[in-house]
Design a protein around this motif. Structure first.
Motif, PDB file in Angstrom:
ATOM      1  N   VAL A  71       0.851  -1.193   0.000  1.00 18.80           N
ATOM      2  CA  VAL A  71       0.000   0.000   0.000  1.00 18.80           C
ATOM      3  C   VAL A  71       0.881   1.235   0.000  1.00 18.80           C
ATOM      4  O   VAL A  71       2.107   1.136  -0.022  1.00 18.80           O
ATOM      5  CB  VAL A  71      -0.971   0.029   1.200  1.00 18.80           C
ATOM      6  N   GLY A  72       0.268   2.387   0.005  1.00 18.45           N
ATOM      7  CA  GLY A  72       1.029   3.627   0.051  1.00 18.45           C
ATOM      8  C   GLY A  72       1.204   4.255  -1.323  1.00 18.45           C
ATOM      9  O   GLY A  72       1.979   5.183  -1.470  1.00 18.45           O
ATOM     10  N   TYR A  73       0.482   3.742  -2.322  1.00 13.97           N
ATOM     11  CA  TYR A  73       0.672   4.301  -3.658  1.00 13.97           C
ATOM     12  C   TYR A  73       0.112   5.707  -3.812  1.00 13.97           C
ATOM     13  O   TYR A  73       0.499   6.411  -4.739  1.00 13.97           O
ATOM     14  CB  TYR A  73       0.079   3.366  -4.718  1.00 13.97           C
ATOM     15  N   ILE A  74      -0.820   6.086  -2.951  1.00 16.79           N
ATOM     16  CA  ILE A  74      -1.165   7.523  -2.985  1.00 16.79           C
ATOM     17  C   ILE A  74      -1.010   8.129  -1.594  1.00 16.79           C
ATOM     18  O   ILE A  74      -1.858   8.867  -1.116  1.00 16.79           O
ATOM     19  CB  ILE A  74      -2.546   7.842  -3.578  1.00 16.79           C
ATOM     20  N   HIS A  75       0.108   7.841  -0.986  1.00 19.10           N
ATOM     21  CA  HIS A  75       0.416   8.472   0.299  1.00 19.10           C
ATOM     22  C   HIS A  75       0.657   9.958   0.072  1.00 19.10           C
ATOM     23  O   HIS A  75       1.519  10.333  -0.700  1.00 19.10           O
ATOM     24  CB  HIS A  75       1.654   7.812   0.891  1.00 19.10           C
ATOM     25  N   ARG A  76      -0.159  10.792   0.756  1.00 21.52           N
ATOM     26  CA  ARG A  76      -0.077  12.226   0.487  1.00 21.52           C
ATOM     27  C   ARG A  76       0.357  13.022   1.705  1.00 21.52           C
ATOM     28  O   ARG A  76       0.330  14.232   1.696  1.00 21.52           O
ATOM     29  CB  ARG A  76      -1.430  12.737  -0.005  1.00 21.52           C
ATOM     30  N   ALA A  77       0.702  12.317   2.795  1.00 19.66           N
ATOM     31  CA  ALA A  77       1.228  12.967   4.004  1.00 19.66           C
ATOM     32  C   ALA A  77       0.255  13.938   4.641  1.00 19.66           C
ATOM     33  O   ALA A  77       0.603  15.058   4.985  1.00 19.66           O
ATOM     34  CB  ALA A  77       2.556  13.660   3.697  1.00 19.66           C
ATOM     35  N   ARG A 131      -7.876   5.859  10.536  1.00 16.21           N
ATOM     36  CA  ARG A 131      -8.470   5.625   9.241  1.00 16.21           C
ATOM     37  C   ARG A 131      -8.933   4.184   9.170  1.00 16.21           C
ATOM     38  O   ARG A 131      -8.110   3.276   9.101  1.00 16.21           O
ATOM     39  CB  ARG A 131      -7.458   5.927   8.149  1.00 16.21           C
ATOM     40  N   PHE A 153      -7.427   1.722   6.470  1.00 17.50           N
ATOM     41  CA  PHE A 153      -6.036   1.310   6.663  1.00 17.50           C
ATOM     42  C   PHE A 153      -5.975   0.140   7.639  1.00 17.50           C
ATOM     43  O   PHE A 153      -5.180  -0.771   7.485  1.00 17.50           O
ATOM     44  CB  PHE A 153      -5.239   2.494   7.209  1.00 17.50           C
ATOM     45  N   LEU A 164      -6.980   4.942   2.910  1.00 17.24           N
ATOM     46  CA  LEU A 164      -6.013   3.881   3.172  1.00 17.24           C
ATOM     47  C   LEU A 164      -4.597   4.448   3.291  1.00 17.24           C
ATOM     48  O   LEU A 164      -3.859   4.143   4.227  1.00 17.24           O
ATOM     49  CB  LEU A 164      -6.086   2.857   2.041  1.00 17.24           C
ATOM     50  N   ASP A 165      -4.236   5.292   2.332  1.00 12.62           N
ATOM     51  CA  ASP A 165      -2.845   5.714   2.253  1.00 12.62           C
ATOM     52  C   ASP A 165      -2.567   7.050   2.908  1.00 12.62           C
ATOM     53  O   ASP A 165      -1.426   7.492   2.931  1.00 12.62           O
ATOM     54  CB  ASP A 165      -2.418   5.786   0.782  1.00 12.62           C
TER      55      ASP A 165
END
Lengths: 410, 170, 184
Positions: free
Chosen positions: A60-66, A373, A376, A408-409
């Motif tokens: 996962v983490g493909y759209i991690h936006r912080a 979340r 997640f 999720l991310d």
């Protein structure tokens, strides 16, 4: 892959070799990151024996936006826009959840009317969220019709949101202390029309799938999880309820006067795709009933609390009154001091318990803001749920869990 | 639904069981908050889960906080736990030094803690001893710092696409 | 027999029993009205794109009935949503797998410029990894805006010279992204 899984695979291979004539070779299959059957960017590397899934490794983490890092740099009023983009299928719930957190921190009592208005908006958002999920389950079982019908109704909900705030998806709807403006006359007319039309379409959709032999065969027993495992995994929301646990934040820790309304928490028994589908269907019906109760009991009163430090004054006053101008400036520049404190506030989001853990050091932005979340947390159970199932079941399980990539991310 | 337990009640039980491993009782916004010794955090969580009366057996969320000024206890690991039976919430905090932020995993108690611990490792570099698969979950494996620590900036330090003068960063 | 009229924009020389036009224009017309889009939908904009595909806005009106989820059979890459640095290489791979001629529509602020996410993990616009033909602003854009973007793509497709994809300028342009052209 953990050792436990390797052992399991080896055992399985040996077992397979001893029983059958074909060699026990297993195949590796990439489901994602871009795959027509995953609605969003999810990567699962499956180990399969023919159609049967033996193991899945998730990335996962493909759209991690912080989000959490951004939140440490933004004034409190501007964080609503971030919450929009968490679970973007039901943004208003996230917005209101954030507003509730802030109101709790600064100790603000909102008028009863605001609570009821928020309940209407949140239940509309919940319907919206569940409609996407359930219509997509339909699409994945091959029934595209339901999707096209329900999307017309979703447009009706979007129009209602537009009437309140001007935006469709990322609503940024709620203000700390109440609403930006009162619901307009058009909103009420449109809401009445929606309440009249939607149940008809929804019943048709329900008739199309709920007792449909093909649909039932596809979904019953697909991706099950037991109540005990679901709790171990910290499931929440419809997915936990489908497994048979009646945990709902709206009832456990009522917010926004949810204690004033009568509604049922639907629970399933198997925790499979069919149960998740049915739980969401019933929740939509309950949401409709809550909206009707809220309209019937809607109290008169102001649509926002008297909270000049956080709630923007009317534009006319800004031009004419010194005080209003100062407040306006302070709010826009994000210079309003907030109390020091530590707070956890949760709301029942579209996917489960959406929590805000806020540490304030009195500065212009949070010292730390953590979002609980639900996606997640429960998506990690996915490999366990699809183990031993076929690939088509895996696709259905994914869509019925309603994993929203934004949430999720983070 | 009101809680069936009071903060004082739970705190007394906790204090009797663990003595000086448990810090003082705080109740910000009516949520029992207790600082616990890092080495016994997992034991306390296990006890809370197994205790027949309390049954605090739902892990709401787990995360980290960075306090750079607080020497020797820079990193906090915060656990939010919930007893669904009693509708009682509790927050536990364990402080770790930044040189060696190591704490025992609770994945053997809650499978769901797996990714939450990985996320905390990803963001703050907390090492969860005994975790089955402790690696980054959201960021790319090639990342060589822990982005949520306060000293790192929000923006990408290597970016070339933005003119610093327009953003007040010379 | 009814009289057959061609698209007004197609410059033709009409006579009895024949019609002349340039092959560029005829092919452009055919291409524009049968684009096969690959929706690379990652986040919020993806939901608005779903609405665009849905019954009210109905993308199928423009010859886009079939969503091509395989890059090998797609002409138009629609990137809707945030692309993180982790996803950048995936996007580039998808673009490289598409056969020429191919167009790219960048939907939303995140795909176009990183949007509100000026952070360590987000790619500041997909034009850092692949060439983009049309940008659609908005966070997220309304379905009408997405349709407008697609109309712009149609215009480009209709007016594109057949030789463009073989030209050295085009190859140089791809070269700046480290992408090799698969033109002959």
């Amino acid at each position: 892959m953990s050792n436990e899984n390797e052992d399991y695979l080896e055992e399985y291979k040996q077992d397979r070799l001893s029983h059958e004539t074909i060699d026990g070779d297993l195949a590796t299959l990439n489901l994602g990151p871009t795959h027509p059957a995953t609605h969003g960017i999810f990567e699962n590397i499956l180990t399969v024996d023919g159609e049967k899934i033996l193991d899945a490794v998730q990335t996962v983490g493909y759209i991690h936006r912080a989000f959490e890092k951004i939140a440490e740099r933004r004034p409190y009023n501007q964080i609503t826009t971030l919450t929009d983009r968490l679970n973007y299928c039901s943004s208003p719930i996230n917005n209101i959840g954030w507003a509730l957190t802030m109101e709790k921190l600064i100790g603000c009592e909102v008028p009863k009317r605001v609570d009821y208005m928020r309940v209407i908006i949140m239940e509309l958002a919940r319907i919206n969220d569940h409609l996407i999920c359930n219509s997509v389950i339909g699409v994945d079982t091959g029934a595209l019709t339901g999707f096209t019908y329900l999307f017309q109704q979703r447009e009706a909900i979007y129009e209602l949101f537009e009437e309140v705030c001007g935006a469709r998806l990322t609503t940024n709807m709620c203000r700390i202390g109440g609403f930006e403006r009162d619901f307009s006359k058009t909103f009420w007319t449109k809401l009445d029309a929606f309440l009249l039309n939607f149940p008809k379409v929804f019943t048709e959709f329900d008739n199309l799938l709920s007792r449909n032999r093909i649909f039932m065969d596809r979904t019953i027993g697909a991706g099950p999880i037991s109540a005990e495992r679901a709790l171990e995994y910290s499931f929440s929301g419809p997915n936990l309820r489908a497994a048979g646990v009646d945990y709902d934040v709206r009832v456990m820790n009522p917010y926004c006067s949810y204690e004033d309304f009568d509604f049922i928490i639907p629970v399933g028994s198997q925790g499979d795709t069919y149960d998740r589908f049915q739980v969401r269907q019933e929740e939509i019906r309950q949401s409709l009933s809550i909206i009707k109760q809220a309209i019937a009991k809607m109290p008169e009163g102001p649509y926002h609390a008297g909270l000049p430090e956080f709630y923007l004054p009317p534009k006319q006053d800004v031009y004419e009154k010194m005080e209003a101008l100062i407040y306006h400036f302070k709010i826009v520049m994000g210079e309003t001091p907030v109390p020091v404190g530590e707070i956890y506030q949760s709301v029942e989001g579209g996917n489960g318990e959406l929590g805000f853990y806020l540490i304030s050091d009195g500065g212009r932005s949070p010292y730390r803001l953590q979002f609980r979340r639900p996606c997640f947390i429960y998506y990690q159970a996915y490999p366990e749920m699809i183990k031993g199932q076929t690939i088509s079941d895996a696709v259905l399980t994914l869509s019925s869990m309603n994993v929203i990539a934004g949430e999720l991310d983070a | 639904m009101a809680s069936k337990l009071t903060n004082e009640e739970v705190y007394t039980l906790l204090k009797n069981a663990f003595g000086d491993k448990v810090g003082e009782m705080l109740t910000p916004f009516d949520l029992l908050t207790v600082e616990v010794a890092a080495e016994s955090a997992n034991a306390i969580i296990e006890w809370l889960k197994k205790d027949e009366k309390l049954q605090v057996s739902y892990l709401t969320v787990l995360g980290g906080v960075h306090y750079p000024e607080d020497k020797g206890r820079e990193i906090a690991v915060v656990y939010h736990l919930h007893s669904l039976v009693n509708n009682f919430r509790i927050r536990l905090k364990a402080f770790l030094p930044i040189e060696n932020p190591t704490i025992a995993t609770i994945t053997y108690l809650y499978v769901g803690a797996n990714w939450m611990e990985r996320e905390t490792f990803d963001f703050y570099g907390v090492i969860f001893a005994g975790h089955p698969n402790l690696k980054r979950v959201l960021n790319d494996d090639s990342m060589d710092y822990f982005p949520m620590r306060k000293e790192y900036q929000l923006e990408d330090a290597t970016r070339e696409d933005k003119d610093d003068r327009f953003f007040g960063r010379e | 027999m009814g009289k057959v009229t061609l698209d007004a924009k197609l410059e033709t020389i009409n006579g009895q029993g024949f019609q002349l036009t340039s092959i560029d224009k005829a092919i452009g017309l055919a291409r524009a009205n049968s684009l096969w889009p690959l929706p690379f939908a990652t986040s919020c904009c993806g939901i608005e794109f779903m609405a665009t595909m849905g019954s009210n806005y109905d993308l199928a009106r423009f010859g886009m009935e079939r969503m091509s989820f395989s890059p090998r059979q797609a002409d138009l890459l629609i990137v809707a949503g945030t692309i993180s640095k982790k996803l950048g290489p995936v996007l580039k791979k998808v673009y490289e797998q598409m056969a020429e001629p191919k167009w790219v529509l960048s939907v939303g602020a995140c795909a176009s410029s990183g949007g509100i996410f000026d952070t360590y993990s987000v790619l500041q616009g997909i034009d850092r990894v692949i060439p983009v033909d049309v940008y659609v602003p908005g966070c997220p854009p309304r379905p009408e805006q997405i349709i407008d973007g697609i109309m712009k793509i149609h215009e480009m497709v209709k007016n594109e010279s057949l030789r463009r994809r073989n030209s050295s300028e085009y190859k140089d342009m791809l070269g700046t992204f480290n992408i090799e052209s698969d033109g002959e």
